[in-house]
Design a protein around this motif. Structure first.
Motif: not given
Length: 654
Positions: A145-148, A120-122, A141-142
């Protein structure tokens, strides 16, 4: 009491359970969900228990059932479950074995991360849509994220509770894909294109988890695979190693399903539907490298081998394979290795599946029928192609060398048959397939591909004679003596030649008898042995005239000239130069059952032949005296003119 407890819930676990049940080993399989239980069918040797178990429950079951072993075939990411199983086994002193999924290969273009959080960080530092194939449990876990909600497309099981939980995390509409696998490379690629994804996220689920199909699809669509590594570094057995271990532990009998499959020319386009189905189901593929490379499936185990005994030995040493396909070129009944394989593996139950032969494929390509063609193979075997082409209007042959066409063309041209049309086919069915036709005279220097066939069309073919007796005047004559037509006919009948006989003509003279032997034994070989130089030249001329390509000329004196020649099945002795006994001695040393016919003119030679027959113990000892007379016109009358009487002696041991 169950002998084996298997913690399944994975493809590997299901496979091990079915394997044990098929071999009548009492087994209990554990799956966490009702969905998992549907993948296993209970029978008298397999019981399925559904539901999640903690360590205490496991201990109680192990203590109650007292199994010989516990097999842990749980998902590679179910780390907590594996720890519980191992701990419960330690406390109950139960044998524990870990069955691991094979890891996928390393892909240079992929991004490898240790965890869902790292993935997610990547991805949060990138742009572009993402296809998530890690399952519903990892979706939370995802969500950081922004705009996920706009970028991520999650593929999960199509169960109501799963879909509801995913919707609760914000995955809805087209961003939530409910589907049940397995997913092929083509389907993965179609989804990546449909949602314009630049990334595909997957765990390293190994071959059984469709891992390679995901990676291949991503690379095909120029998407970057993001691969989450396994949480535990474990030691254990693969499914194949597990099966081998179980076979040995329980002394099970290995009875795999073996298929001999004709795969056509080599291209997948010439595979039959039946053949494709067999290949899809195979867990081991065996064959020559060119063949297995052309039909193997992703992740399929391969043993590159074509020798029958080695194939049998390998199957015997690898009981982990249940469905084995041995691939053979063309059709299994057309110059195939199937016959020898069936002989060597006679005790095994083998299914034979036909394929498309090269003769069927090639003749359809050039637009000629093959029902009236002479069909032979010159690949790795003796074959007198020239004889076939001289006597057949249409001959199909498998070649096997890059200069095979040129060698054939030079021989045809040398025998004044340069106008024979040669249809040549190379690399049939492949992208570099080459098919053309030219007269033999234009192909004498041609170098092509060893993987080739030829169809020779000879409009001037002559009918093969069915009887002995070429007229004397047909032969090119000189001063050398010639065995007369009537004597040749009787002598040849006493030889009893077959079409593949290996013959000597000792004291060949003009070669008349050598020629007739070569025409009769047209797929065998004839050696004409002659000491006189002028007679040797006459034999060469007659060989060319009668297109006796299987006739070899040896200039020398017998028996010395016979020493290095191949073992004969038949021998004719027309002249011995006083060495009859030595010649016969050498012949029976080479082949005790050799059939010998001797022509004698003088009584002294007859006496020597009979003495030789007695000395070497020939059971068959026949003497025929032949006195022939021919008419000669004198005015309006005809008088019979007698030829010298000939003694024809036949010798052979029973």
């Amino acid at each position: 009491m169950y002998k084996v407890l298997v913690f399944a819930g994975t493809t590997e676990g299901y496979e091990v359970c079915r394997f044990l049940a098929a071999h009548q080993v009492q087994t209990m399989g554990f799956v966490a969900t009702e969905y998992g239980s549907k993948s296993l069918m209970e029978n008298e040797y397999l019981t399925v228990q559904t539901g999640r178990l903690d360590e205490t429950a496991m201990e109680q079951i192990f203590a109650r059932e007292e199994p010989e072993m516990v097999l842990d075939a749980t998902h590679p990411y179910a780390a907590e479950v594996t720890i519980n199983i191992r701990t419960a086994c330690e406390k109950t002193q139960t044998l524990y074995y870990r069955v691991l999924r094979e890891m996928g290969g390393h892909e240079e273009k992929a991004v490898y991360v240790e965890s869902v959080q790292a993935a997610a960080e990547y991805l949060d530092r990138t742009q572009g849509n993402v296809l998530l194939t890690t399952g519903s449990k990892e979706l939370a876990g995802f969500t950081g994220m922004k705009d996920y909600k706009e970028r991520l497309y999650a593929r999960v099981l199509s169960l109501p509770n799963v879909m509801q939980a995913c919707a609760g995390l914000g995955f809805e509409g087209k961003h939530l894909i409910g589907m049940q696998g397995p997913f092929s490379r083509e389907l993965n690629a179609a989804m990546l294109r449909q949602y314009h994804c630049k990334y595909l996220v997957t765990k390293d689920t190994g071959k059984a988890g469709g891992f390679q199909d995901k990676i291949d699809a991503a690379l095909e669509c120029d998407a970057i695979p993001v691969i989450i590594g396994r949480p535990l570094k474990e030691d254990g057995m693969s499914v194949k190693e597990c099966k081998r271990f179980l076979m040995e532990h329980f002394s099970l009998t290995h009875q795999p399903h073996i298929t001999l499959l004709g795969i056509g020319m080599g291209s997948s386009q010439t595979l039959t539907v039946q053949g494709k189905n067999s290949l899809d189901q195979a867990d081991l593929l065996i064959g020559a490298k060119r063949m297995v490379d052309s039909v193997k499936r992703p992740g399929q185990d391969v043993f590159v081998e074509y020798r029958s005994q080695e194939i049998k030995d390998y199957i015997g040493k690898h009981p982990e394979y249940d469905n084995i396909v041995i691939v053979l070129s063309g059709d299994v009944g057309f110059y195939s290795g199937a016959k020898k394989l069936l002989d060597v593996m006679a005790e095994s139950k083998i299914e034979v599946q036909c394929g498309i032969s090269s003769v069927v494929y090639f003749m359809s390509k050039i637009g000629l029928s093959w029902d009236d063609a002479k069909i032979v193979s010159a690949h790795g075997r003796g074959c007198n192609l020239i004889s076939h082409i001289r006597h057949e209007k249409k001959v199909f042959a498998i070649l096997g060398t890059s200069d095979g066409v040129a060698v054939l063309a030079r021989k045809l041209t040398g025998y004044d048959m340069g106008d024979v049309l040669l249809y040549v086919g190379e690399n049939l069915s492949y992208d570099n397939e080459k098919i053309f036709v030219k007269p033999a005279s234009e192909l004498t220097e041609y170098v092509g591909d060893p993987l080739s066939v030829v169809c020779a069309v000879n409009e001037n073919a002559i009918t093969r004679p069915e009887t002995h007796g070429i007229k004397d005047e047909e032969f090119i004559r000189g001063k050398a003596p010639m065995t007369k037509e009537e004597v040749r006919t009787v002598s040849l009948s006493k030889l009893c030649l077959a079409q593949d006989s290996i013959c000597y003509d000792v004291g060949a003279g003009t070669g008349s008898l050598s020629i007739e032997m070569a025409l009769r034994a047209h797929q065998g070989k004839v050696w004409a042995i002659e000491k006189k130089e002028d007679a040797v030249e006459l034999i060469r001329l007659n060989k060319a005239k009668f297109v006796a390509d299987n006739l070899e000329i040896v200039e020398g004196l017998a028996p010395e000239a016979l020493t290095e020649l191949p073992v004969p099945t038949h021998a004719f002795i027309g002249g011995s130069s006083g060495n009859l006994k030595e010649i016969v001695k050498l012949l029976i040393e080479k082949n005790p059952q050799v059939r010998i016919v001797i022509n004698c003119i003088t009584l002294e030679t007859v006496s020597e032949a009979l003495e030789t027959a007695k000395e070497f113990g020939f059971e068959e000892n026949e003497i025929v005296q032949l006195g022939a007379a021919r008419s000669k016109a004198i005015g309006r009358y005809h008088m019979m003119m007698g030829e010298n009487p000939i003694y024809i002696i036949t010798l052979q041991k029973k």
